[in-house]
Write an enzyme that holds these catalytic residues in place. Structure first.
Site, PDB file in Angstrom:
ATOM      1  N   TYR A 174     -10.175   4.419   6.937  1.00  0.00           N
ATOM      2  CA  TYR A 174     -10.453   4.710   8.341  1.00  0.00           C
ATOM      3  C   TYR A 174     -11.585   5.731   8.361  1.00  0.00           C
ATOM      4  CZ  TYR A 174      -6.017   2.527   9.774  1.00  0.00           C
ATOM      5  OH  TYR A 174      -4.990   1.639  10.010  1.00  0.00           O
ATOM      6  N   TYR A 219       2.917   6.058  10.731  1.00  0.00           N
ATOM      7  CA  TYR A 219       2.177   4.895  10.233  1.00  0.00           C
ATOM      8  C   TYR A 219       3.101   3.913   9.518  1.00  0.00           C
ATOM      9  CZ  TYR A 219      -1.895   2.306   8.584  1.00  0.00           C
ATOM     10  OH  TYR A 219      -2.837   1.332   8.353  1.00  0.00           O
ATOM     11  N   HIS A 241       0.840  -1.195   0.000  1.00  0.00           N
ATOM     12  CA  HIS A 241       0.000   0.000   0.000  1.00  0.00           C
ATOM     13  C   HIS A 241       0.876   1.247   0.000  1.00  0.00           C
ATOM     14  CE1 HIS A 241      -4.099  -1.687   1.310  1.00  0.00           C
ATOM     15  NE2 HIS A 241      -3.344  -2.692   0.897  1.00  0.00           N
TER      16      HIS A 241
END
Length: 389
Positions: free
Chosen positions: A195, A379, A72
């Site tokens: 999200y 992240y 990703h």
């Protein structure tokens, strides 16, 4: 029985540590209370930082990961009826990869056994001695003692290793919500994670492969799972993911569902004498930031480097620094996970003022390059301290 390093727990942390040590010629024995089938079927999250995938490749277990993992380059924050993409790779030069923890465990077990590794399933550790290092365990109705130079406690939050650490201080935060998670046999409705912050609660759309989806709903910690029919779950997910441009969620057969409470937890120090804690034995994070597995990998990477230094040179420098090095990363991950959790979940009983503050923060994160970069850096994972690249 004797070995150089006794490892309690055959989760990703314990198995990876054993593999990393093996590649440096260091002996280990892994003790696991469950049988192999149970260990290889445990469902856990699988969002891997780039540093984690790099370590797995270096450990010789990256072949299937590279073939089947879903790389990703961004994620989506969805709120107010619109999606906002955070371009992770563009902002950091790094990626994340979806590859289920279950598959990592299978790969590590297969690799260790093929290399002649000693993994003892259905061997329940009942006591750990940090000073005259040894692990007492039961297997086949008999009690045994495994003597060693060092003990690595990789046996999770409820294991015997952390209670054997004298004088440890613990820090805990409980959250007023949980996740109802499902696995579904349906192709994902998205190419990158979503999200979602919605007035009805948080939702997350993740992936497990081209034909399997993993989705989550914010629910109460004491939620009755039996009250959630498949149809109710899909209806609620569709409502929380809804956008003004009529984006559609594709439902499918649900194969697994569970409710997971959320907590933050840290025990420090992570070492006493010759006992070292790693992974969930030392720390727990809420899953919103996708840090649990990655922290475990970071811990054992530092520990493997420290043990390699010790056996090669006799130096205890890195061993003595282990807890401090790991805890700096742990607390950063704890804060990021707390931040992501409170940014995206709806606090029960929150008034309109609190909701407006949360919305303002979300708007800032997606409109500011600096704020988006901060999210992206955390992240994808910060560089691993104390280990030569």
């Amino acid at each position: 029985m004797r070995t150089q390093v006794a490892i309690v727990g055959a989760g990703p942390a314990g198995l990876l540590l054993s593999q990393l040590l093996h590649r440096q010629g260091i002996e280990s024995v892994v003790l696991e209370s469950r049988d192999r089938e149970y260990v290889e079927r445990r469902q856990r999250a699988g969002m891997l930082e780039q540093g984690t995938t790099d370590v797995l490749r270096e450990a010789g277990v990256g072949e299937r990961l590279d073939r089947e993992g879903l790389v990703h380059h961004g994620l989506e924050l969805r709120f107010g009826g619109a999606g906002h993409r955070v371009p992770l790779t563009e902002l950091t030069g790094r990626t994340v990869t979806v590859y289920a923890q279950t598959e990592i465990v299978k790969d590590l077990v297969a690799r260790r056994l093929a290399d002649g590794g000693d993994i003892r399933f259905e061997a329940e550790a009942v006591a750990v001695d940090p000073s005259a290092p040894s692990v007492t365990f039961r297997q086949g109705g008999r009690t045994h003692t495994l003597e060693c130079d060092f003990v690595a406690g990789c046996d999770g939050f409820h294991g015997v290793s952390r209670p054997a650490l004298p004088g440890a201080r613990t820090y805990t935060r409980e959250y007023p919500y949980a996740w109802l998670g499902i696995l579904a046999d349906v192709p994902p409705s998205t190419e990158e994670l979503i999200y979602a912050n919605h007035e009805r609660g948080f939702a997350l759309h993740s992936l497990r492969g081209p034909k399997v989806s993993r989705l989550y709903l914010q629910v109460a910690p004491d939620e009755d799972l039996s009250a959630w029919s498949d149809q109710r779950i899909w209806d609620e997910l569709a409502a929380r993911f809804a956008t003004d441009d009529d984006w559609e969620l594709t439902p499918g057969p649900i194969t697994d569902k569970s409710v997971t409470p959320m907590r933050s937890f840290v025990a420090e120090p992570m070492r006493h004498d010759r006992l070292f804690l790693a992974g969930d034995a030392a720390h727990i994070v809420p899953p919103t930031g996708a840090k649990g597995l990655n922290l475990a990998v970071a811990d054992v990477t530092v520990l493997a480097a420290a043990l390699t230094e010790y056996y090669a040179t006799g130096s205890r420098t890195l061993l003595d620094s282990y807890s401090d090095i790991c805890l700096r990363r742990v607390w950063r991950a704890e804060h990021f996970s707390y931040w992501m959790t409170t940014l995206l979940h709806v606090e029960p009983g929150a008034d309109e003022f609190a909701r407006r503050l949360q919305r303002s923060h979300l708007d800032y994160v997606v409109s500011s390059t600096a704020a988006s970069t901060s999210l992206a850096e955390n992240y994808v994972g910060l560089p691993l301290e104390g280990v030569a690249s």
